[in-house]
Write a protein that holds these residues in place. Structure first.
Motif, short mmCIF file in Angstrom:
data_model
loop_
_atom_site.label_atom_id
_atom_site.label_comp_id
_atom_site.label_asym_id
_atom_site.label_seq_id
_atom_site.Cartn_x
_atom_site.Cartn_y
_atom_site.Cartn_z
N UNK B 1 43.79 25.08 18.93
CA UNK B 1 42.56 25.87 18.90
C UNK B 1 42.61 27.31 18.43
N UNK B 2 42.26 27.72 17.56
CA UNK B 2 42.76 29.22 17.33
C UNK B 2 41.17 30.23 17.38
N UNK B 3 41.33 31.13 18.17
CA UNK B 3 40.29 31.85 18.53
C UNK B 3 40.44 33.24 17.97
N UNK B 6 37.38 34.87 16.00
CA UNK B 6 36.27 35.38 16.97
C UNK B 6 36.65 36.37 17.69
N UNK B 53 34.17 31.14 40.41
CA UNK B 53 32.98 31.02 40.16
C UNK B 53 31.77 31.58 40.79
N UNK B 75 48.49 25.35 23.53
CA UNK B 75 47.33 24.90 24.50
C UNK B 75 48.05 25.30 25.89
N UNK B 190 26.96 39.60 22.74
CA UNK B 190 28.51 39.94 22.41
C UNK B 190 29.23 39.45 23.95
N UNK B 192 28.40 37.74 26.44
CA UNK B 192 28.53 36.19 26.58
C UNK B 192 29.32 35.52 25.66
N UNK B 193 29.44 35.66 24.29
CA UNK B 193 30.17 34.97 23.55
C UNK B 193 31.55 35.19 23.83
N UNK B 196 32.44 33.23 27.08
CA UNK B 196 32.44 31.99 26.70
C UNK B 196 33.91 31.65 25.98
N UNK B 197 34.22 32.28 24.91
CA UNK B 197 35.39 32.15 24.16
C UNK B 197 36.39 32.09 24.97
N UNK B 199 36.19 30.67 27.94
CA UNK B 199 35.93 29.52 28.86
C UNK B 199 35.74 29.91 30.28
N UNK B 201 33.59 30.75 33.18
CA UNK B 201 32.03 30.24 33.56
C UNK B 201 31.37 31.23 34.56
N UNK B 203 28.85 32.58 36.87
CA UNK B 203 27.60 32.75 36.83
C UNK B 203 27.21 34.11 36.49
N UNK B 206 26.11 35.06 32.84
CA UNK B 206 25.32 34.32 31.81
C UNK B 206 23.97 33.99 32.33
#
Lengths: 326, 326, 326
Positions: B1-3, B6, B53, B75, B190, B192-193, B196-197, B199, B201, B203, B206
């Motif tokens: 997965x290449x991020x 982004x 979290x 990974x 931005x 939030x992107x 999330x990139x 991962x 989470x 709260x 968001x």
């Protein structure tokens, strides 16, 4: 570094040559070539730290030629040559003319262009201003014989099933006006994402705190992003114009801000045959970007003419298949 | 997965080791390594569901070591060990100390770090509170001999033509202050992107509906994204600092919200030689992130000192080439 | 064209089958398969120019089957067949029923689905309206024997260490309600980025200037993006539901706008065994998306029931490992 997916998300680009691998291969490419304006914007971005980091305005373009396709994974490097300077009469800013060239990792030149920008001047006394103005002579257009068309290209591969359109080079008559149907409202987050994707660092696009004191009191949207948005919007109407080959000239006629909705009109300027090619031709177009207006109500804009709604007026050429006799 | 693309769009990262393949290969990598703080943030994100979290605040970092490069397609997996706990005196929340380690798909440890976070406590009577506080002893710094420098690295490859700067390890004097020129205004979309990139989470980043009832009444920006923004802004001034090797300590001194404009100052803390390497050294730096302020007007901040504008104070080390004798 | 990283940034998707290569390989895939709803949304987007560019509303789905995995680098093409039409009684709009099918570059059908949309009608006199209504018969569900499960799948590879959950097919009882803990506030920039990533051009999502005159006075969020957000939120509680296999029906019960915070509830509808497989089963679920509400306070919604907070009610099935006897 593949930025193609992010570019699609930012612009809505849909030209299948750039995202449909079977078509790209049938056209003769070894992979999907990157969208030409993605290449332009990335190359442009590389010139910003040396040329226009503190620019007041990006005034115009000339003699831009797209010389070779760029693929995901390629690495671009750029060099810039200052070819002219002219002080403004107020002595506070001046115009700098620059020729920039972009190369891929094998040293192949992929893009060459001239732009001129307004840049603040150091404070100095009148006596210190000794630099004689030098305004370069720029060609009014990229003549057809200077267009670079890869020999390997097989434009007949662009069958109507890929684009839904059967229109070819012959079907666009000089003077034809196309008001493309879509509109795109731009947000702060989007234009900043795009401009960073291009690694363009010009301050005016990113720093709202500093922008409070500029003439608009807010961030400006990078003009190259507006070009990309207009290119994407114009897919509906120019479906088979599969590549950009030259920018003859153009200007960002008015600033664009977050919240503006951009629309695109094209005017067909002319058709140029390509020496030695009966399978494709160049279409010379004016891309007019307008904001917050019904295109149907936007009057005709004479070349060089002004309208408060017009933010972009770009004189450029695309490649498009010619009709093949049965 | 290449991020990686982004990440560039989200932060404006420009360090060429991460996006210029010819340079990455010349440095000895097999591909462009991912930006170190992208790795840090992705690894951090993997610990959130188990650790933070519902965290109230991310209080500090210690003993973070970047142990091996990470490439697109790798990974990462993580494991976390709780190494300490301490109830707040009010019995409503407590601090949890965690050592986390990230591994690539071959089991190679790529990152190890300690952080401590404030987390709400279950409701309980005073009598039920029986857990003895345990505060781990944490090293005040990652000593130079514990830094991990890949043997294969050829830092001399980082020629000035890649970065435009000739500054090497020797050119940064302890005490030097660099106010980096750019500023970045952050938007809800931005951060939030970005979060999330990674991962991540948590709260608080968001959910604006739930955030109405927190102490700020709105979403907070993930601190790791602020670190990434500061790292990107600091390219202008730290051009040849091609890799992050350790985080000695640091804290998110104040919260950052959408609409804030972030600036970055660096203070050179010291220079550490690396055993057996005459071609590179470690530079110990304080990264100070400040918001909505002219850096030129921001006073010197003593280590551990506070200022309402300061949102980040990170004590870390980078790798940078040493001057080569002719 | 790999859009997986951008999709993660836009949705927060964390299902490891799509981003953990060792797991994907252990499951029998040749690479990480793309998230099923990314595939759905990209395929859907391809049908928009021909079907729903000017649609007023996307009314419902039926008989959607996910037939084969899609990988980064695959190219999708779509074909659509109009299978029904029905004029509204006011003669101003009508409903069009469409069966669409998506294929990869090798001609393998990867997705097939029916949807129906409300579309404005050309102006015509009552006498001109001659088209007899034709409403297709649609199956109320995709029966278990019609589900497509790749033979190569080895679901036992989904060990608890990947997802943190040991729950299998047997552990979900019909009638069980799961209120997933997260919430996601949606921004204009985000839903437009997502909808462009899917190359969906429907005007209502992008053009705030034109949207001033629609019934809401603003842009609507593409319903498929809300599905993707709900799928991502529901990872906490459905950790081992590693693939979507069918959509039986569903509707976008209310519009979603920027600024709304979306939450997700699942109701377990039933369990279906898969012929010839003892290692996995299908779980039939109702995905309820609700906005700006505490899920704990949201009443039970009967199938077909309405609630102002509910924006999505999707009847679909996922694949999940079955418990293995020791």
């Amino acid at each position: 570094m593949t930025r193609a997916a992010t570019y699609i998300a930012l612009t809505g680009a849909r030209q299948p040559a750039h995202c449909c691998l079977p078509l790209a291969l049938a056209l003769g490419h070894r992979a999907c070539p990157l969208d030409d304006f993605l290449v332009f914007n990335v190359a442009f971005g590389k010139t910003v730290p040396d040329i226009s980091y503190n620019a007041i305005a990006n005034l115009g373009y000339a003699d831009a030629r797209f010389l070779a396709p760029v693929y995901a994974g390629d690495t671009l490097s750029c060099e810039s040559l200052v070819i002219g300077v002219k002080e403004n009469s107020n002595g506070k800013a001046g115009v700098v003319y620059v020729r920039s060239r972009a190369f891929n990792q094998e040293g192949v030149e992929v893009l060459s262009w001239v732009r001129w920008v307004m840049i603040p001047m150091r404070k100095q006394t009148k006596e210190q201003r000794t630099q004689a103005p030098k305004v370069p002579e720029l060609p009014p257009e990229v003549e057809a014989f200077r267009l670079s068309v890869p020999e390997f290209l097989k434009p007949a591969a662009l069958e109507p099933r890929y684009t839904g359109s059967m229109r070819t080079w012959e079907d666009y008559a000089p003077g034809e006006v196309v008001n493309h149907p879509g509109g795109m409202t731009l947000e702060e987050a989007e234009h900043m994402l795009a401009t960073r994707l291009y690694q363009n660092t010009a301050r005016i696009h990113f720093d709202a705190f500093a922008a409070r004191s500029n003439q608009f009191g807010k961030r400006l949207i990078y003009g190259g992003h507006v070009i990309s948005i207009c290119r994407a919007l114009s897919y509906d109407g120019l479906e088979n114009a599969f590549a950009v080959t030259a920018i003859h000239g153009g200007s960002h006629a008015n600033p664009t801000f977050a919240g503006d909705t951009v629309y695109c009109r094209h005017v067909v300027v002319g058709r140029d045959a390509i020496e030695g090619r009966t399978d494709l031709g160049a279409l010379r177009l004016r891309m007019i970007g307008a904001k917050n207006v019904e295109l149907a109500e936007l009057p005709a804009i004479a070349p060089g003419g002004k309208n408060d709604a017009v933010v972009l007026d770009l004189d450029y050429s695309v490649l498009i298949p010619r009709r093949q006799s049965a």
